[in-house]
Design a protein around this motif. Structure first.
Motif, PDB file in Angstrom:
ATOM      1  N   ALA A  29     -20.494  -9.774   2.279  1.00 59.48           N
ATOM      2  CA  ALA A  29     -21.562  -9.733   3.287  1.00 59.48           C
ATOM      3  C   ALA A  29     -21.146  -8.897   4.486  1.00 59.48           C
ATOM      4  N   ARG A  30     -19.855  -8.792   4.707  1.00 56.26           N
ATOM      5  CA  ARG A  30     -19.351  -8.051   5.858  1.00 56.26           C
ATOM      6  C   ARG A  30     -18.927  -6.630   5.483  1.00 56.26           C
ATOM      7  N   GLY A  31     -19.345  -6.198   4.320  1.00 57.74           N
ATOM      8  CA  GLY A  31     -19.127  -4.801   3.957  1.00 57.74           C
ATOM      9  C   GLY A  31     -17.721  -4.480   3.512  1.00 57.74           C
ATOM     10  N   PHE A  32     -17.042  -5.430   2.888  1.00 59.84           N
ATOM     11  CA  PHE A  32     -15.660  -5.186   2.459  1.00 59.84           C
ATOM     12  C   PHE A  32     -15.590  -4.088   1.408  1.00 59.84           C
ATOM     13  N   LEU A  33     -16.614  -4.014   0.569  1.00 58.11           N
ATOM     14  CA  LEU A  33     -16.597  -2.994  -0.468  1.00 58.11           C
ATOM     15  C   LEU A  33     -17.530  -1.855  -0.102  1.00 58.11           C
ATOM     16  N   ASP A  34     -17.010  -0.682  -0.208  1.00 53.26           N
ATOM     17  CA  ASP A  34     -17.756   0.534   0.110  1.00 53.26           C
ATOM     18  C   ASP A  34     -17.750   1.416  -1.140  1.00 53.26           C
ATOM     19  N   HIS A  35     -18.206   2.630  -0.991  1.00 50.82           N
ATOM     20  CA  HIS A  35     -18.141   3.599  -2.077  1.00 50.82           C
ATOM     21  C   HIS A  35     -17.588   4.898  -1.535  1.00 50.82           C
ATOM     22  N   ALA A  36     -16.919   5.632  -2.382  1.00 52.59           N
ATOM     23  CA  ALA A  36     -16.444   6.958  -2.014  1.00 52.59           C
ATOM     24  C   ALA A  36     -17.005   7.950  -3.027  1.00 52.59           C
ATOM     25  N   VAL A  37     -17.261   9.159  -2.550  1.00 47.62           N
ATOM     26  CA  VAL A  37     -17.939  10.148  -3.389  1.00 47.62           C
ATOM     27  C   VAL A  37     -17.030  11.357  -3.592  1.00 47.62           C
ATOM     28  N   THR A  38     -16.961  11.819  -4.834  1.00 45.20           N
ATOM     29  CA  THR A  38     -16.152  12.997  -5.129  1.00 45.20           C
ATOM     30  C   THR A  38     -16.911  14.257  -4.729  1.00 45.20           C
ATOM     31  N   SER A  39     -16.213  15.398  -4.802  1.00 47.54           N
ATOM     32  CA  SER A  39     -16.842  16.661  -4.439  1.00 47.54           C
ATOM     33  C   SER A  39     -17.962  17.025  -5.411  1.00 47.54           C
ATOM     34  N   SER A  40     -17.938  16.431  -6.622  1.00 47.59           N
ATOM     35  CA  SER A  40     -19.004  16.718  -7.578  1.00 47.59           C
ATOM     36  C   SER A  40     -20.103  15.658  -7.540  1.00 47.59           C
ATOM     37  N   GLY A  41     -20.029  14.769  -6.573  1.00 48.00           N
ATOM     38  CA  GLY A  41     -21.112  13.804  -6.395  1.00 48.00           C
ATOM     39  C   GLY A  41     -20.936  12.489  -7.110  1.00 48.00           C
ATOM     40  N   GLN A  42     -19.819  12.301  -7.791  1.00 48.14           N
ATOM     41  CA  GLN A  42     -19.577  11.019  -8.459  1.00 48.14           C
ATOM     42  C   GLN A  42     -19.219   9.959  -7.421  1.00 48.14           C
ATOM     43  N   SER A  43     -19.739   8.756  -7.600  1.00 52.05           N
ATOM     44  CA  SER A  43     -19.484   7.676  -6.657  1.00 52.05           C
ATOM     45  C   SER A  43     -18.613   6.621  -7.314  1.00 52.05           C
ATOM     46  N   TYR A  44     -17.606   6.169  -6.617  1.00 50.34           N
ATOM     47  CA  TYR A  44     -16.711   5.124  -7.117  1.00 50.34           C
ATOM     48  C   TYR A  44     -16.542   4.055  -6.051  1.00 50.34           C
ATOM     49  N   PRO A  45     -16.248   2.826  -6.469  1.00 50.39           N
ATOM     50  CA  PRO A  45     -16.043   1.780  -5.468  1.00 50.39           C
ATOM     51  C   PRO A  45     -14.782   2.046  -4.656  1.00 50.39           C
ATOM     52  N   MET A  46     -14.792   1.597  -3.408  1.00 52.90           N
ATOM     53  CA  MET A  46     -13.653   1.795  -2.515  1.00 52.90           C
ATOM     54  C   MET A  46     -13.655   0.673  -1.489  1.00 52.90           C
ATOM     55  N   PRO A  47     -12.539  -0.016  -1.284  1.00 53.36           N
ATOM     56  CA  PRO A  47     -12.514  -1.014  -0.208  1.00 53.36           C
ATOM     57  C   PRO A  47     -12.772  -0.337   1.131  1.00 53.36           C
ATOM     58  N   ALA A  48     -13.422  -1.050   2.027  1.00 50.13           N
ATOM     59  CA  ALA A  48     -13.700  -0.499   3.349  1.00 50.13           C
ATOM     60  C   ALA A  48     -12.388  -0.311   4.105  1.00 50.13           C
ATOM     61  N   PRO A  49     -12.354   0.609   5.055  1.00 47.12           N
ATOM     62  CA  PRO A  49     -11.105   0.847   5.783  1.00 47.12           C
ATOM     63  C   PRO A  49     -10.730  -0.306   6.696  1.00 47.12           C
ATOM     64  N   GLY A  50      -9.472  -0.319   7.089  1.00 51.15           N
ATOM     65  CA  GLY A  50      -8.964  -1.384   7.950  1.00 51.15           C
ATOM     66  C   GLY A  50      -9.561  -1.361   9.345  1.00 51.15           C
ATOM     67  N   ILE A  51      -9.912  -0.171   9.842  1.00 47.30           N
ATOM     68  CA  ILE A  51     -10.594  -0.092  11.129  1.00 47.30           C
ATOM     69  C   ILE A  51     -11.873   0.705  10.953  1.00 47.30           C
ATOM     70  N   ARG A  52     -12.922   0.207  11.579  1.00 42.53           N
ATOM     71  CA  ARG A  52     -14.210   0.887  11.477  1.00 42.53           C
ATOM     72  C   ARG A  52     -14.741   1.081  12.893  1.00 42.53           C
ATOM     73  N   LEU A  53     -14.735   2.307  13.328  1.00 41.25           N
ATOM     74  CA  LEU A  53     -15.246   2.604  14.662  1.00 41.25           C
ATOM     75  C   LEU A  53     -16.736   2.912  14.557  1.00 41.25           C
ATOM     76  N   PRO A  54     -17.562   2.287  15.385  1.00 39.54           N
ATOM     77  CA  PRO A  54     -18.996   2.579  15.317  1.00 39.54           C
ATOM     78  C   PRO A  54     -19.297   4.071  15.448  1.00 39.54           C
ATOM     79  N   ASP A  55     -18.565   4.760  16.299  1.00 34.81           N
ATOM     80  CA  ASP A  55     -18.829   6.187  16.494  1.00 34.81           C
ATOM     81  C   ASP A  55     -18.466   7.007  15.268  1.00 34.81           C
ATOM     82  N   ALA A  56     -17.641   6.446  14.401  1.00 32.68           N
ATOM     83  CA  ALA A  56     -17.203   7.179  13.214  1.00 32.68           C
ATOM     84  C   ALA A  56     -17.954   6.731  11.968  1.00 32.68           C
ATOM     85  N   ARG A  57     -18.995   5.921  12.135  1.00 36.37           N
ATOM     86  CA  ARG A  57     -19.638   5.297  10.976  1.00 36.37           C
ATOM     87  C   ARG A  57     -20.297   6.313  10.046  1.00 36.37           C
ATOM     88  N   ASP A  58     -20.681   7.469  10.577  1.00 30.72           N
ATOM     89  CA  ASP A  58     -21.389   8.435   9.735  1.00 30.72           C
ATOM     90  C   ASP A  58     -20.455   9.402   9.028  1.00 30.72           C
TER      91      ASP A  58
END
Lengths: 403, 389
Positions: free
Chosen positions: B322-351
């Motif tokens: 619920a708190r967004g522990f699991l994220d996704h990461a995308v390869t240069s060819s557009g493939q998406s894979y699961p990725m744990p969220a980073p240890g620090i998440r800055l609101p300004d860096a969210r995009d």
């Protein structure tokens, strides 16, 4: 190089610090190391629990508190006083960072929520370090650092392979590492503030951040559909690799052999069966890991730890002591490097404490300054930061706002 | 992004620091040896599908990869070209060029150097193996059964601790030097020192005159204060003096067993001294309860109790999800894979996109642009082994 005045890359940054115990104070300790002015807010009705961690009656006789609060300035304010929120707001208006790690809702009940702080200072970086987070189905859980080790997978993984009962560690490891991440987040937020002109709100829920510390192993589980095996002290691709007993009771040496040439050197030291052809190359040593480990162990048990380490390091074999507190306090490298230094404290006397693990070549850091006594700097901080006059201070003291 | 470029030139020990800098919002360009690339690409555990190391896949997400052998013909010059267009260098101390020399050549740079051990100490020349750093840092001695072999933390924690310390130090250095005109800085972070500062290990020795011993999962003061088996797994329970009234609530939770009715047990210090009498009672009562019963019942009474969770449990934990522990990461060819969220998440860096770890040399154009290399020159450098083809 160190100086007596606050100095360092964060000199000029002012932190209003409501944190207590470990994670929060360890985070703000890093900032104090780099020259930030950290104003630690306590209350005589609710002191930082680390002041009594050892069961000491005198709250100034806590070396754990003195360790984690070096270089900070201490004020005591009755946060439940009707005038407290206004006083805190005045302080916050002159600060860059506000930090807290109370249970969820405490700051809000004190009238010190994020909106209140940003109304007086939109440039504030507000940092929350809740155990479980301020949202989510378990945000109301009570959890200390050791509980979080269990919750975040560390206790399960921090074991020897095949352990029947997960032992994990007795330490509060996560508190410290989350504290470091909090410090990095604050430094990053300062850089963003320089670009945007605005403050922000950071939440580093210890549970979430801690789970990310096992990020590579979680990723392995997600991608492969199965957890990687618990490896304990073994390196999956290096043999031997692990922790080996020395002759003295409870003295241990960590050792890892990077390649076949290093093994050849170690085998020559051990002699006998260790020089068997079956172990010469890594595939053979992997197949016979247990036997190789037994040979190494039989050898290390006959050696004093210091002699063993000297032999191994001289032979270019990766080895290090499994260091105790005494080892670290007396470690020449840490002392000579200035990482462990004496600090004078009015109640504890002169004690050696760890200092910053960072060295800046051009920017001198503040020399080791001791932790504050309870409320030691209340009057001085309010005079210097708010320009409070003597009459005002007396009035605040008389009405119970200041303690 | 912050508009600041970091060149990362590290062994695996430095990669987590670079990942944190990328999470903060720095552009991180990673130098890797041509041919096999970073050692972390080959370190197990491996992803079954690609054979790549998970340490690499996690720590090198959000980064760009260029190939360069600095020791090969022309390599040093190419390094200078990269650094000339960058704002910072993150390096490990085992690289073949001295940081002070690089600072002389590039006075504008913030240079962050990861050192495993104090260089003037006995262990200064040891390889940056996680096991060795963690052992020398003091926390390994405290971990494991009292009569058994100490055990190292899982998942390269010395790199995590040192990396977080280094990312903080470098970001702070940038704060103090807002532009190139202010000149650069060199900051060294000692990983052993970062670990040794934790857990009051040194100050406890100074205060008590003896080292803190290993006690399994048993907390130094809390009882209950360790891992307890239950019917379907294990829980960690802690009741200490830090929570007034918690012992009374705990007794009620246990059903007020008469064996624990001694009023002196109200003090955690007294309980700790009599843990051998207290724990068997707790163990007996917990033995036929489930993890869920124990945790739910405890938390309802505001008692610190948590299940001992596995990595699989984490990936399905409703609170973490619920708190967004699991994220996704995308390869240069557009493939998406699961990725744990980073240890620090800055609101300004969210995009900032969560990019999958780059293939080796995927961003060699950065090197080509920095050094103004045409294809012919690049081919010659590749033939010399300085860069990849």
């Amino acid at each position: 190089m160190t100086t007596a005045q606050p100095s360092g890359p964060l000199a000029g940054i002012r932190v209003l610090d409501f944190t207590h115990m470990v994670a929060g104070p360890y985070m703000t300790l890093q900032m104090a190391y780099l020259g930030a002015e950290v104003i630690k807010v306590e209350s005589r009705r609710r002191i930082d629990g680390w002041r009594v961690r050892n069961g000491n009656r005198d709250v100034e006789m806590s070396w754990p508190f003195a360790d984690h609060n070096k270089g900070k300035r201490g004020i005591t304010v009755n946060l439940k006083h009707p005038l407290a929120a206004e006083l805190i707001a005045r302080l916050a208006s002159r600060c860059d960072v506000v930090t807290e790690n109370f249970s969820t809702g405490v700051m809000e009940r004190l009238g010190l929520d994020d909106a209140y702080f940003h109304a007086v200072n939109p440039r504030l970086i507000i940092v929350h370090l809740p155990a479980m987070g301020r949202s989510g189905p378990r945000s109301d859980w009570v959890a200390w650092g050791p509980n979080l080790l269990a919750y975040t997978g560390f206790t399960h993984r921090w074991n020897h392979p095949g352990a029947a009962v997960p032992v994990g560690t007795q330490t509060s490891y996560l508190d410290y590492v989350v504290g470091l991440h909090g410090a990095a987040a604050v430094a990053g937020a300062l850089l963003w503030r320089r670009r945007t002109g605005k403050g922000t709100v950071l939440e580093l829920a210890q549970a979430g951040t801690a789970a990310s510390l096992l990020g590579p192993l979680v990723l392995s589980t997600l991608l492969n559909g199965i957890e990687p095996p618990v490896t304990g002290n073994h390196h999956p691709a290096q043999v031997p690799s692990g922790c080996y007993p020395c002759r003295e009771p409870d003295a241990w040496c960590a050792l890892t052999v990077a390649d076949d040439r290093a093994w050849a050197r170690l085998a020559r030291i051990i002699g006998g069966e260790a020089e068997d052809e079956a172990f010469r190359h890594l595939p053979g040593r992997l197949r016979h890991r247990k036997r190789v480990d037994a040979l190494v162990r039989a050898f290390t048990r006959t050696q004093n730890r210091e002699d063993l380490l000297s032999q191994l390091v001289a032979a270019g074999i990766g080895a290090a002591p499994v260091a105790t507190g005494e080892d670290l306090a007396k470690d020449g490298g840490l002392s000579d490097g200035g990482y462990v230094t004496p600090v004078d404290h009015p109640k504890l006397g002169r004690r050696r404490f760890p200092g910053p693990a960072m060295r800046f070549v051009k920017t001198p850091l503040t020399q080791s300054r001791r932790a504050p006594l309870l409320g030691e700097h209340t009057a001085r901080v309010l005079r210097e930061v708010l320009g409070a006059e003597a009459d005002e201070l007396r009035e605040w003291m008389a009405c119970g706002l200041l303690e | 992004m912050l508009g600041l470029r970091v060149i990362e030139w590290v062994s695996p020990a430095g990669e987590y620091a670079g990942r944190l800098l990328a999470d903060i919002g720095f552009e991180v360009v990673k130098i890797e040896p041509p041919g096999l690339g970073s050692l972390s690409r080959r370190m197990p555990p491996l992803w079954d599908q690609s054979g790549e190391g998970v340490l690499h896949l996690y720590c090198n997400a959000r980064k760009q990869s260029v190939t360069l052998d600095v020791s090969a013909p022309g390599g040093d010059h190419l390094l200078d070209c990269l650094l000339g267009r960058a704002d910072a260098l993150l390096m490990t101390s085992d690289q073949p060029v001295d940081p002070s020399e690089l600072a002389r050549r590039h006075p504008h740079l913030i240079i962050g150097v990861a050192q495993s051990f104090p260089p003037q100490g006995k262990w200064g020349t040891l390889p940056a193996e996680d096991l060795l750093i963690f052992a020398a840092g003091g926390l390994m001695y405290l971990s494991g059964e009292p009569e058994g072999e100490p055990v190292c933390a899982p998942g390269w924690q010395s790199y995590i601790v040192g990396g977080a310390q280094l990312a903080f130090a470098m970001a702070a250095a940038f704060w103090s030097r807002p532009d190139r005109g202010a000149g650069g800085e060199v900051v060294y972070v000692c990983y052993q020192a970062a670990l040794a500062a934790q857990e009051n290990v040194i100050s406890d020795f100074e205060g008590r005159g003896h080292s803190t011993p290993r006690t399994g999962s048993q907390h130094r003061t809390a009882v209950p204060g360790r891992v307890y088996p239950c019917r379907d797994g294990f829980v960690h329970f802690m009741v200490s003096n830090a929570q007034p009234g918690s012992w009374e609530r705990f007794l009620e939770f246990l059903g007020n067993p008469p064996e624990l009715s001694d009023s002196r047990l109200k003090d955690a210090i007294y309980r700790r001294e009599h843990v051998d009498a207290v724990d068997p009672v707790i163990e007996r009562i917990f033995a036929d309860k489930t993890r869920e019963e124990l945790v739910t019942g405890a938390q309802r009474r505001h008692l610190p109790c948590a299940p001992v969770q596995s990595l699989t449990d984490l990936c399905h934990d409703p609170h973490l999800l619920a708190r967004g522990f699991l994220d996704h990461a995308v390869t240069s060819s557009g493939q998406s894979y699961p990725m744990p969220a980073p240890g620090i998440r800055l609101p300004d860096a969210r995009d900032i996109p969560m990019r999958w770890a780059p293939t080796l040399g995927a961003d060699n154009r950065v090197l080509k642009e920095s050094a103004d290399l045409d294809d012919t020159t690049w081919a010659a450098l590749a033939a010399a082994g300085t860069v990849s083809k």
